[in-house]
Motif scaffolding. Structure first.
Motif, PDB file in Angstrom:
ATOM      1  N   VAL A  43       5.349   7.119  -6.885  1.00  0.00           N
ATOM      2  CA  VAL A  43       4.497   6.452  -5.898  1.00  0.00           C
ATOM      3  C   VAL A  43       4.915   4.983  -5.812  1.00  0.00           C
ATOM      4  CG1 VAL A  43       2.146   5.867  -5.215  1.00  0.00           C
ATOM      5  CG2 VAL A  43       2.594   7.999  -6.470  1.00  0.00           C
ATOM      6  N   TRP A  44       5.359   4.578  -4.633  1.00  0.00           N
ATOM      7  CA  TRP A  44       5.793   3.191  -4.418  1.00  0.00           C
ATOM      8  C   TRP A  44       4.608   2.397  -3.880  1.00  0.00           C
ATOM      9  CZ3 TRP A  44       8.891   1.170   0.325  1.00  0.00           C
ATOM     10  CH2 TRP A  44       9.255  -0.166   0.104  1.00  0.00           C
ATOM     11  N   GLY A  45       4.126   1.460  -4.685  1.00  0.00           N
ATOM     12  CA  GLY A  45       2.995   0.654  -4.240  1.00  0.00           C
ATOM     13  C   GLY A  45       2.614  -0.381  -5.277  1.00  0.00           C
ATOM     14  N   ASP A  46       1.821  -1.352  -4.847  1.00  0.00           N
ATOM     15  CA  ASP A  46       1.276  -2.354  -5.755  1.00  0.00           C
ATOM     16  C   ASP A  46       0.386  -1.656  -6.783  1.00  0.00           C
ATOM     17  OD1 ASP A  46       0.384  -5.337  -6.270  1.00  0.00           O
ATOM     18  OD2 ASP A  46      -1.468  -4.161  -6.071  1.00  0.00           O
ATOM     19  N   ILE A  47       0.444  -2.106  -8.028  1.00  0.00           N
ATOM     20  CA  ILE A  47      -0.287  -1.433  -9.107  1.00  0.00           C
ATOM     21  C   ILE A  47      -1.798  -1.463  -8.854  1.00  0.00           C
ATOM     22  CG2 ILE A  47      -0.789  -1.404 -11.575  1.00  0.00           C
ATOM     23  CD1 ILE A  47       2.122  -0.661 -10.837  1.00  0.00           C
ATOM     24  N   GLY A  48      -2.338  -2.647  -8.590  1.00  0.00           N
ATOM     25  CA  GLY A  48      -3.778  -2.765  -8.380  1.00  0.00           C
ATOM     26  C   GLY A  48      -4.258  -1.999  -7.162  1.00  0.00           C
ATOM     27  N   LEU A 108      -3.413  12.414  -6.310  1.00  0.00           N
ATOM     28  CA  LEU A 108      -4.827  12.739  -6.534  1.00  0.00           C
ATOM     29  C   LEU A 108      -5.021  14.220  -6.822  1.00  0.00           C
ATOM     30  CD1 LEU A 108      -6.582  10.478  -3.874  1.00  0.00           C
ATOM     31  CD2 LEU A 108      -6.913  10.400  -6.349  1.00  0.00           C
ATOM     32  N   TYR A 109      -4.241  15.067  -6.206  1.00  0.00           N
ATOM     33  CA  TYR A 109      -4.332  16.510  -6.481  1.00  0.00           C
ATOM     34  C   TYR A 109      -4.034  16.773  -7.957  1.00  0.00           C
ATOM     35  CZ  TYR A 109      -3.392  21.513  -6.384  1.00  0.00           C
ATOM     36  OH  TYR A 109      -3.418  22.851  -6.655  1.00  0.00           O
ATOM     37  N   ARG A 110      -2.963  16.156  -8.467  1.00  0.00           N
ATOM     38  CA  ARG A 110      -2.616  16.352  -9.876  1.00  0.00           C
ATOM     39  C   ARG A 110      -3.702  15.773 -10.789  1.00  0.00           C
ATOM     40  NH1 ARG A 110       2.293  18.266 -11.319  1.00  0.00           N
ATOM     41  NH2 ARG A 110       3.874  18.429  -9.698  1.00  0.00           N
ATOM     42  N   ILE A 111      -4.216  14.598 -10.452  1.00  0.00           N
ATOM     43  CA  ILE A 111      -5.242  13.976 -11.284  1.00  0.00           C
ATOM     44  C   ILE A 111      -6.503  14.844 -11.331  1.00  0.00           C
ATOM     45  CG2 ILE A 111      -6.785  11.972 -11.482  1.00  0.00           C
ATOM     46  CD1 ILE A 111      -4.509  10.277 -10.249  1.00  0.00           C
ATOM     47  N   ALA A 112      -6.904  15.371 -10.187  1.00  0.00           N
ATOM     48  CA  ALA A 112      -8.124  16.179 -10.115  1.00  0.00           C
ATOM     49  C   ALA A 112      -8.029  17.444 -10.953  1.00  0.00           C
ATOM     50  CB  ALA A 112      -8.435  16.528  -8.664  1.00  0.00           C
ATOM     51  N   HIS A 113      -6.812  17.970 -11.130  1.00  0.00           N
ATOM     52  CA  HIS A 113      -6.646  19.238 -11.855  1.00  0.00           C
ATOM     53  C   HIS A 113      -6.239  19.052 -13.319  1.00  0.00           C
ATOM     54  CE1 HIS A 113      -6.654  20.718  -7.708  1.00  0.00           C
ATOM     55  NE2 HIS A 113      -6.962  21.907  -8.209  1.00  0.00           N
ATOM     56  N   THR A 141       0.845  -1.189   0.000  1.00  0.00           N
ATOM     57  CA  THR A 141       0.000   0.000   0.000  1.00  0.00           C
ATOM     58  C   THR A 141       0.882   1.242   0.000  1.00  0.00           C
ATOM     59  OG1 THR A 141      -1.739  -1.145   1.214  1.00  0.00           O
ATOM     60  CG2 THR A 141      -1.793   1.261   1.244  1.00  0.00           C
ATOM     61  N   PRO A 142       0.661   2.172  -0.922  1.00  0.00           N
ATOM     62  CA  PRO A 142       1.529   3.362  -0.990  1.00  0.00           C
ATOM     63  C   PRO A 142       1.291   4.300   0.189  1.00  0.00           C
ATOM     64  CG  PRO A 142      -0.304   3.591  -2.492  1.00  0.00           C
ATOM     65  CD  PRO A 142      -0.387   2.193  -1.937  1.00  0.00           C
ATOM     66  N   PRO A 143       2.269   5.128   0.519  1.00  0.00           N
ATOM     67  CA  PRO A 143       2.085   6.117   1.590  1.00  0.00           C
ATOM     68  C   PRO A 143       0.909   7.043   1.292  1.00  0.00           C
ATOM     69  CG  PRO A 143       4.398   5.968   0.948  1.00  0.00           C
ATOM     70  CD  PRO A 143       3.623   5.197  -0.060  1.00  0.00           C
ATOM     71  N   GLN A 144       0.163   7.393   2.321  1.00  0.00           N
ATOM     72  CA  GLN A 144      -1.014   8.243   2.157  1.00  0.00           C
ATOM     73  C   GLN A 144      -0.658   9.593   1.542  1.00  0.00           C
ATOM     74  OE1 GLN A 144      -3.257   8.696   5.755  1.00  0.00           O
ATOM     75  NE2 GLN A 144      -4.827   9.981   4.816  1.00  0.00           N
ATOM     76  N   ALA A 145       0.492  10.135   1.935  1.00  0.00           N
ATOM     77  CA  ALA A 145       0.910  11.434   1.398  1.00  0.00           C
ATOM     78  C   ALA A 145       1.142  11.356  -0.105  1.00  0.00           C
ATOM     79  CB  ALA A 145       2.178  11.899   2.105  1.00  0.00           C
ATOM     80  N   SER A 146       1.736  10.265  -0.572  1.00  0.00           N
ATOM     81  CA  SER A 146       1.982  10.100  -2.011  1.00  0.00           C
ATOM     82  C   SER A 146       0.669  10.017  -2.781  1.00  0.00           C
ATOM     83  CB  SER A 146       2.815   8.841  -2.263  1.00  0.00           C
ATOM     84  OG  SER A 146       4.101   8.948  -1.694  1.00  0.00           O
TER      85      SER A 146
END
Length: 369
Positions: free
Chosen positions: A144-149, A31-36, A21-26
């Motif tokens: 972002v370090w995390g599992d893809i799914g 999500l900020y970039r995606i939303a904009h 699970t990626p860090p919440q901050a990442s």
């Protein structure tokens, strides 16, 4: 050393869960970039293969295209309303268009090697389960370090109701229409020097079962496969990019041995098949139901192309070939030679229906790739 009754080791206690699970901050920054973003695009590499359900769900929520690297071809169907094909030199202008017009790249499980064609100057969110892959070739805006799914699911669940992105489905359909018209125009070309690749892969797209396993070699035949073949639900096996000529047919043997119950089809050039053609006897011995499509242009076409591109004389790329179809028959398999475009559809159907290994030798134009 006498091991006594110790026996072999077991994986219990040695392997951890891989769904990082990626860090919440990442996640929040991404999500900020995606939303904009007004025109986000998702790019998937081979490393995203086990997380495609979640990645596709994210794309559907954003109404944004999903582009694949060459090695990830087939991870989303080309018939999916958001599938945009392969990026890079072996890809489609559809994929290139949407990457060039994008204001954000959301990249899952891709290496960013030169061949992928991913534009490093674009604002980029890179997600990978391998921490060492993040920003490996150049810095990215949000690693972002995390599992893809897991990560794609968190992105989707965290999308705000108000976001800037536009629905790109209609534009995607238009771009596919333009590209398919161009493919038809290319398929109609005839220099009287062999069948052209656009036509061959159009027929192959129409003939190969939707759930087949496809293994491909390297060289111009593989570039043409990436560009012209339209995937449904097929799984594609490839060795990488360059330096592994001859991979196609042995990989198909491995796929057959896995006993998946799915049809196995392999594609190569004459140079690639010549590396391991002796293995056709092994396929006959064990009754392997493999259909091999061999593009015979009488040369190492990729090397010839590189020499021409460098404005050098084409030197020592010609091949002295046997009749590969006769060779397949002599080995006890099914061999068909195709020299006329009109004979190609029936030859492919016949080979796919054969019991045991079958080889379709297609005499191709080395310049119409």
């Amino acid at each position: 050393i006498d091991a006594g009754k110790a026996g072999p080791g077991r994986p219990e206690g040695r392997l951890s869960q891989t769904a990082i699970t990626p860090p919440q901050a990442s996640v929040g920054l991404a999500l900020y970039r995606i939303a904009h973003a007004k025109r986000p695009v998702i790019i998937v590499g081979y490393g995203a293969r086990d997380g495609m359900a979640e990645v596709t769900a994210l794309a559907e929520a954003l109404n944004c295209p999903v582009i694949t690297t060459f090695k990830a071809k087939g991870q989303i169907s080309d018939s999916h309303p958001l599938g945009a094909g392969v990026l890079g030199r072996s890809g489609t202008p559809v994929a290139s268009w949407f990457m060039n017009e994008a204001d954000l790249l959301i990249v899952f499980g891709a290496s960013f090697s030169h061949h992928t064609g991913i534009e490093p100057a674009k604002p980029t969110i890179q997600v990978d389960f391998d921490r060492m892959a993040l920003g490996k070739f150049h810095g990215v805006h949000e690693p972002v370090w995390g599992d893809i799914g897991v990560t794609a699911g968190l992105f989707r669940d965290g999308l705000p109701a108000e976001r800037a992105c536009t629905d790109q489905r209609a534009e995607l359909a238009e771009r596919w229409s333009i590209w398919r018209a161009e493919k038809e125009a290319r398929a109609a070309k005839d220099n009287a020097a062999g069948i052209n690749s656009a036509l061959l892969f159009r027929h192959l797209s129409e003939t190969v079962p939707g759930d087949a396993i496809l293994s491909v070699d390297v060289g111009n035949n593989t570039y043409s496969f990436g560009r012209y073949f339209e995937c449904d639900r097929q799984s594609v096996l490839m060795s990488g990019y360059l330096g592994s000529i001859g991979f196609g047919f042995p990989a198909a043997m491995g796929a057959w041995a896995a006993d998946t119950g799915r049809r196995v089809v392999s594609v190569s050039g004459d140079g690639g098949f010549g590396q391991y053609m002796g293995e056709f006897t092994t396929a006959v011995k064990y009754g392997m139901n493999i259909t091999h499509v061999l593009l015979n242009n009488g040369e190492l076409g990729k090397i010839s192309k590189e020499q021409r591109d460098g404005e050098w004389k084409v030197w020592q790329t010609g091949l002295h070939n046997p009749s590969f179809a006769e060779y397949a028959s002599l080995c006890g398999g099914h061999g068909i030679r195709v020299e006329k475009p009109g004979d190609l559809p029936n030859a492919l159907v016949e080979a796919l229906a054969a019991d045991g290994p079958a080889l379709v030798e297609v005499v191709t134009d080395p310049l119409l790739t």
